[in-house]
Write a protein that holds these residues in place. Structure first.
Motif, PDB file in Angstrom:
ATOM      1  N   HIS A  72      39.946 -11.619  26.037  1.00 24.32           N
ATOM      2  CA  HIS A  72      40.564 -11.812  24.718  1.00 24.32           C
ATOM      3  C   HIS A  72      41.744 -10.865  24.597  1.00 24.32           C
ATOM      4  O   HIS A  72      41.631  -9.685  24.935  1.00 24.32           O
ATOM      5  N   PRO A  73      42.885 -11.369  24.126  1.00 22.22           N
ATOM      6  CA  PRO A  73      43.141 -12.775  23.773  1.00 22.22           C
ATOM      7  C   PRO A  73      43.429 -13.616  25.015  1.00 22.22           C
ATOM      8  O   PRO A  73      43.836 -13.100  26.050  1.00 22.22           O
ATOM      9  N   CYS A  74      43.223 -14.922  24.896  1.00 19.67           N
ATOM     10  CA  CYS A  74      43.542 -15.864  25.967  1.00 19.67           C
ATOM     11  C   CYS A  74      44.037 -17.164  25.318  1.00 19.67           C
ATOM     12  O   CYS A  74      43.254 -18.105  25.116  1.00 19.67           O
ATOM     13  N   PRO A  75      45.313 -17.238  24.956  1.00 21.37           N
ATOM     14  CA  PRO A  75      45.836 -18.427  24.266  1.00 21.37           C
ATOM     15  C   PRO A  75      45.661 -19.710  25.055  1.00 21.37           C
ATOM     16  O   PRO A  75      45.489 -20.781  24.469  1.00 21.37           O
ATOM     17  N   ALA A  76      45.687 -19.624  26.394  1.00 20.18           N
ATOM     18  CA  ALA A  76      45.600 -20.834  27.205  1.00 20.18           C
ATOM     19  C   ALA A  76      44.174 -21.349  27.340  1.00 20.18           C
ATOM     20  O   ALA A  76      43.968 -22.552  27.553  1.00 20.18           O
ATOM     21  N   CYS A  77      43.181 -20.472  27.234  1.00 21.84           N
ATOM     22  CA  CYS A  77      41.801 -20.869  27.524  1.00 21.84           C
ATOM     23  C   CYS A  77      41.321 -22.015  26.636  1.00 21.84           C
ATOM     24  O   CYS A  77      40.768 -23.011  27.121  1.00 21.84           O
ATOM     25  N   GLY A  78      41.506 -21.889  25.327  1.00 27.37           N
ATOM     26  CA  GLY A  78      41.049 -22.936  24.418  1.00 27.37           C
ATOM     27  C   GLY A  78      41.789 -24.240  24.614  1.00 27.37           C
ATOM     28  O   GLY A  78      41.199 -25.325  24.525  1.00 27.37           O
ATOM     29  N   VAL A  79      43.097 -24.164  24.882  1.00 28.12           N
ATOM     30  CA  VAL A  79      43.905 -25.374  25.089  1.00 28.12           C
ATOM     31  C   VAL A  79      43.407 -26.137  26.308  1.00 28.12           C
ATOM     32  O   VAL A  79      43.264 -27.370  26.287  1.00 28.12           O
ATOM     33  N   ILE A  80      43.116 -25.411  27.397  1.00 23.13           N
ATOM     34  CA  ILE A  80      42.662 -26.066  28.631  1.00 23.13           C
ATOM     35  C   ILE A  80      41.231 -26.570  28.475  1.00 23.13           C
ATOM     36  O   ILE A  80      40.882 -27.647  28.978  1.00 23.13           O
ATOM     37  N   TYR A  81      40.414 -25.825  27.763  1.00 28.76           N
ATOM     38  CA  TYR A  81      39.022 -26.236  27.547  1.00 28.76           C
ATOM     39  C   TYR A  81      38.941 -27.584  26.836  1.00 28.76           C
ATOM     40  O   TYR A  81      38.084 -28.421  27.155  1.00 28.76           O
ATOM     41  N   ARG A  82      39.825 -27.833  25.878  1.00 31.14           N
ATOM     42  CA  ARG A  82      39.769 -29.068  25.087  1.00 31.14           C
ATOM     43  C   ARG A  82      40.456 -30.251  25.765  1.00 31.14           C
ATOM     44  O   ARG A  82      40.399 -31.374  25.258  1.00 31.14           O
ATOM     45  N   ALA A  83      41.091 -30.042  26.906  1.00 28.79           N
ATOM     46  CA  ALA A  83      41.882 -31.095  27.556  1.00 28.79           C
ATOM     47  C   ALA A  83      41.002 -32.014  28.404  1.00 28.79           C
ATOM     48  O   ALA A  83      39.881 -31.679  28.783  1.00 28.79           O
ATOM     49  N   ASP A  84      41.528 -33.195  28.678  1.00 30.19           N
ATOM     50  CA  ASP A  84      40.926 -34.102  29.659  1.00 30.19           C
ATOM     51  C   ASP A  84      42.046 -34.811  30.396  1.00 30.19           C
ATOM     52  O   ASP A  84      43.225 -34.532  30.178  1.00 30.19           O
ATOM     53  N   GLU A  85      41.691 -35.751  31.270  1.00 31.32           N
ATOM     54  CA  GLU A  85      42.704 -36.387  32.123  1.00 31.32           C
ATOM     55  C   GLU A  85      43.743 -37.168  31.317  1.00 31.32           C
ATOM     56  O   GLU A  85      44.876 -37.346  31.779  1.00 31.32           O
TER      57      GLU A  85
END
Length: 536
Positions: free
Chosen positions: A286-299
């Protein structure tokens, strides 16, 4: 820059040297003596005896440069724990935009199930900020952990089997480019993967590999999942952010096998090093701005990472490793660089170890030389191309295995013949390097650099990835197209500490097993002055 070092043998793996920390008083007195017992550091509520006063005042006055603090932190193992065999269940994501040899810009999101099945997403981009998606791969298969690696200490070997690989294009340009590569270079059954004039269809998923139909059209993309054949999970605790908070939070990182720097070799290469680690979506930094964005992504919905400003490459200052680094051919090391922008000279310290926590030293290399003015890379967006010349080098063996190896080297090929001893540094410039360690002098390397800020606003320096085959980027056509683990800036140009920093005395015992040398309490002069003032 590695002072011309190749991958070398398994004997080239380690050094731990540590500083004898001395405190300087304003009158420029530097004194060292044996450490006082811990009990002498305790303060009591009543008027303490002189020894306790001295120790307490010393503790408050002692100052250590940030670069040395970071090296000490790494050499102490940074309180890292690695479980064997590792537990992979759960989701792991990239912490930022990654750069693979080629270059390829991507982010990853891997989900491992308790029944050994996995589902992995690889999102590819046109740009080094991972904001312009090109295509996404969805990979399904099964993974079986085997035994501890005999080659890479601390790693676990694994077998994997791919069931399906699908691709989703995010633009007509991406579809046209990938289809052309597959149609031209793939084997039987892939020549008609996509008709040349076919229009791009958003959200359409095309099958690249199927275990049932035995169709595999992934080779044209340079795709392989050999990274899954080498696995390591590390756990450590991160202090909670903010001055008002105490305690720490757990961070888990997943290290997977490295990608070969030669595109032609990557399909067959079995890794011995690691890529940039993924982090657990439950236990991440923390903080990790990219982590949540990548977690919610799909193909179908690739992650668009937060925008960040491109920084000019300004090397002046001191930079140090952020973790114990692992290179192919079983090299564990930490690095410390000092760049002098005023005259374009540099100094580098390479501390080599035999273990993945960088606690068991084998040898240190000190190198210095000059570097050229950088120019923007035409091949790797966001990178800067420079040439580094290594003109001087010194070596300090730190274990008996390295000493024996150096003493058995050919006369005139590595310092003074048969004169090496543990903990004693030798200049190898007169012998034009050290053949036993793969060092040649003078030596020029063609490098790739990039700088950026991390979420904590620290300055990071990325230096080009070393060739996997252990060679040196000594020709322009061998210039890296990807990066090593980043270095963090620990001192600005005005704070540079050019003196040689040895790790020899770090720890509870010295290199010879004797008690560690620590500073003599130097608060005595100040305490006397305070007493005189009190008497007045």
């Amino acid at each position: 820059m590695a002072a011309g070092t190749g991958a070398g043998s398994r004997q080239q793996r380690g050094l731990c040297a540590g500083p004898r920390v001395c405190v300087c008083v304003c009158v420029c007195i530097r004194v060292c003596a044996r450490a006082q017992p811990r009990g002498a550091d305790r303060l009591r509520t009543f008027s303490p005896p002189p020894r306790a006063v001295y120790a307490a005042a010393e503790r408050s006055l002692r100052w250590e440069p940030r670069c040395r603090q970071q090296l000490r932190h790494l050499q102490d193992g940074a309180r890292i724990a690695a479980r064997l065999p590792p537990r992979l269940e759960g989701q792991w994501v990239s912490t930022g935009c990654e750069v693979r040899p080629g270059p390829e810009f991507l982010t990853r999101s891997y989900l491992f199930y308790a029944n050994r099945l996995f589902k992995a997403f690889q999102f590819y981009y046109w740009d080094p900020s991972c904001r312009e998606p090109s295509y996404s791969l969805v990979i399904k298969g099964k993974l079986r952990l085997r035994q501890a690696s005999w080659i890479t200490r601390g790693a676990t070997e694994a077998d994997y089997h791919l069931h399906k690989v699908g691709i989703v294009f995010h633009s007509q340009k991406a579809m046209r480019e990938v289809a052309s590569r597959i149609n031209q270079s793939s084997g039987e059954g892939c020549s008609g993967f996509l008709p040349p004039g076919r229009a791009w269809a958003p959200r359409a998923l095309y099958e690249l590999l199927s275990a049932k139909t035995e169709r595999d059209c992934t080779a044209a993309l340079g795709f392989a999942m050999h990274e899954l054949s080498l696995v390591r999970v590390e756990r450590h605790h991160q202090p909670l952010p903010g001055l008002q908070q105490s305690g720490s939070s757990l961070v888990e990182e997943l290290y997977l096998g490295d990608i070969h720097t030669d595109w032609l070799e990557r399909l067959h290469y079995r890794p011995t090093g690691y890529q940039r680690p993924l982090q657990s979506v439950v236990h991440h930094m923390h903080p990790c701005p990219a982590c949540g964005v990548i977690y919610r992504a799909d193909e179908h919905h690739p992650p668009i990472l937060p925008a960040r400003a491109e920084l000019p490459v300004q090397l002046s200052g001191s930079w140090v490793s952020t973790r114990c680094e692992v290179r192919p051919a079983v090299l564990f090391l930490t690095r410390y660089f000092i760049f002098h922008g005023s005259n374009h000279t540099w100094q580098g310290y390479y501390y080599h170890y035999s273990d993945p926590l960088c606690k068991q030293p084998t040898f240190t290399i000190y190198a210095s030389g000059r570097y050229t003015q950088g120019i923007p890379s035409s091949k790797v967006r966001g990178g800067m191309e420079l040439a580094f010349k290594v003109t001087q080098a010194r070596v300090t063996p730190m274990d008996q295995v390295t000493v024996m190896m150096l003493n058995s080297s050919e006369p005139g090929s590595c310092g003074l013949a048969s004169s090496w001893s543990a903990g004693v540094e030798q200049d190898i410039t007169p012998t034009n390097g050290c053949l036993a360690l793969g060092i040649r002098l003078p030596h020029t390397e063609y490098e790739l650099f990039r700088t950026e800020h991390d979420p904590k606003e620290r300055s990071l320096l990325y230096i080009g990835e070393r060739p996997t085959d252990g060679s040196s980027p000594d020709r322009p056509d061998k210039r890296p197209t990807s990066y090593q683990a980043p270095l963090v800036q620990c001192a600005a140009a005005s704070e540079e500490f050019p003196n040689y920093y040895s790790l020899k005395y770090v720890g509870k015992e010295g290199a010879n097993g004797s008690e560690e040398l620590k500073p003599l309490p130097v608060a005595l002069l100040l305490l006397i002055a305070l007493q005189l003032l009190r008497w007045d």
